[in-house]
Design a protein around this motif. Sequence first.
Motif, PDB file in Angstrom:
ATOM      1  N   ASP A  32       0.848  -1.187   0.000  1.00 24.81           N
ATOM      2  CA  ASP A  32       0.000   0.000   0.000  1.00 24.81           C
ATOM      3  C   ASP A  32       0.882   1.235   0.000  1.00 24.81           C
ATOM      4  O   ASP A  32       1.911   1.283   0.684  1.00 24.81           O
ATOM      5  N   GLY A  76      -2.320  -2.362   4.595  1.00 22.15           N
ATOM      6  CA  GLY A  76      -2.971  -1.070   4.441  1.00 22.15           C
ATOM      7  C   GLY A  76      -2.480  -0.023   5.431  1.00 22.15           C
ATOM      8  O   GLY A  76      -2.208  -0.316   6.597  1.00 22.15           O
ATOM      9  N   ASN A 121      -6.813  -3.611   5.476  1.00 26.10           N
ATOM     10  CA  ASN A 121      -6.771  -2.200   5.098  1.00 26.10           C
ATOM     11  C   ASN A 121      -7.570  -1.371   6.083  1.00 26.10           C
ATOM     12  O   ASN A 121      -8.442  -1.890   6.783  1.00 26.10           O
ATOM     13  N   GLY A 178      -9.438  -3.311   0.337  1.00 24.12           N
ATOM     14  CA  GLY A 178      -9.399  -1.878   0.544  1.00 24.12           C
ATOM     15  C   GLY A 178     -10.672  -1.334   1.158  1.00 24.12           C
ATOM     16  O   GLY A 178     -11.768  -1.874   0.968  1.00 24.12           O
ATOM     17  N   ASN A 224      -6.459  -2.312  -2.907  1.00 27.48           N
ATOM     18  CA  ASN A 224      -6.597  -1.166  -2.019  1.00 27.48           C
ATOM     19  C   ASN A 224      -7.358  -0.020  -2.675  1.00 27.48           C
ATOM     20  O   ASN A 224      -7.374   0.113  -3.897  1.00 27.48           O
ATOM     21  N   SER A 226      -8.090   4.310  -2.232  1.00 26.75           N
ATOM     22  CA  SER A 226      -7.779   5.592  -1.604  1.00 26.75           C
ATOM     23  C   SER A 226      -8.738   6.640  -2.145  1.00 26.75           C
ATOM     24  O   SER A 226      -9.299   6.482  -3.225  1.00 26.75           O
ATOM     25  N   SER A 303      -2.075  -0.989  -5.022  1.00 27.82           N
ATOM     26  CA  SER A 303      -2.532   0.271  -4.440  1.00 27.82           C
ATOM     27  C   SER A 303      -2.253   1.414  -5.395  1.00 27.82           C
ATOM     28  O   SER A 303      -1.330   1.355  -6.217  1.00 27.82           O
ATOM     29  N   CYS A 305      -2.626   5.921  -5.216  1.00 23.39           N
ATOM     30  CA  CYS A 305      -3.110   7.142  -4.575  1.00 23.39           C
ATOM     31  C   CYS A 305      -2.776   8.319  -5.469  1.00 23.39           C
ATOM     32  O   CYS A 305      -1.826   8.288  -6.252  1.00 23.39           O
TER      33      CYS A 305
END
Length: 336
Positions: A32, A76, A121, A178, A224, A226, A303, A305
């Motif tokens: 993550d 996570g 997560n 996630g 995951n 975000s 993951s 972001c």
Amino acid sequence: MSGQLTERAGRAGPQALPALRIVAPEIEGPEDVVADADGNLFAGAADGTIWRLRLPAPDAAGRATAVAHTGGRPLGLQPLPGGGLLVCDARRGLLRIDPRHGTVRVLADEVDGAPLRFCSNVTAAVDGTVYFTVSSRRYGLDEWLGDFLEHTGTGQLLRLRPDRAPEVLLEGLQFANGVALAPDESFLVVAETGARRLSRYRLTGPRAGTADTLAADLPGYPDNISRGPEGEFWVALARPPAAGVELLHGMPRGVRRAAWEVSKRLRLSLPPHPTARVLAVRPDGGTVRDLRAVRSPYRMVTSVCRTERLLAMGSVAERGIAVCALPGADGTASAH
């Protein structure tokens, strides 16, 4: 506005994921990758190290600093106001880390008297309430494929209120992974990797405490999640659907269990796929970004972001963090 999302990708199919560059190759298996309010990236490595990385510009090389060690396998992560960091450690449970001093505190390692076998997560609300997932109550991290093949449906969504014991909100999830809060904190989004769907758990309103599906039949296995700066959910797809796995999931439980036993005995695995794919999903479930690299050197993206102009990706199977420019962040994307 720079970096605004468009809806055209959701209607016209995937767009090309921009060229990736790998930074901080000393980080092994950053499952993550998350960004805090100051623009720092955090990642947890296979050896238990928590790393902090600063990316001051899109073309910066990036330097990673080890800030803590969990003593397990961090998955996570969730930055907290004031500089703290929540960590779901697959072997130790839910942790809180102070990156300034490297201290590690266990917040929860069991629920209802049962150990947290596969903590996955985590996210946190403004009032300090923590929500986190358990991927499987039957298999641990080292045997994750067992849960994936057997399709156990033993994943959980949990809540930890300040000064309370953790409580189960949802059970029966297919490899819960996630988790992220809606911008107004009215609901949670949970990735069910084994079911290729995003589930929604309502926290407020007349349907509080109930769950439904936010997005189904995803073009890959979601990992995951975000939340982006415009309220969108960024979802990493670890790989495209595997035909054999999809077929197995429709078979009786005994067949699924036998398939896992054979796989374990023969030491078979589900190898990383060369496709890298990430989605951005609106709070109503509509897709606003679908970015894909078919022959990616960075595989099994677990993951993703978003910062202002960049996407940062992690992988449980690779070294380093993959970074690319956010398509349209230079103003070329049209606003919807």
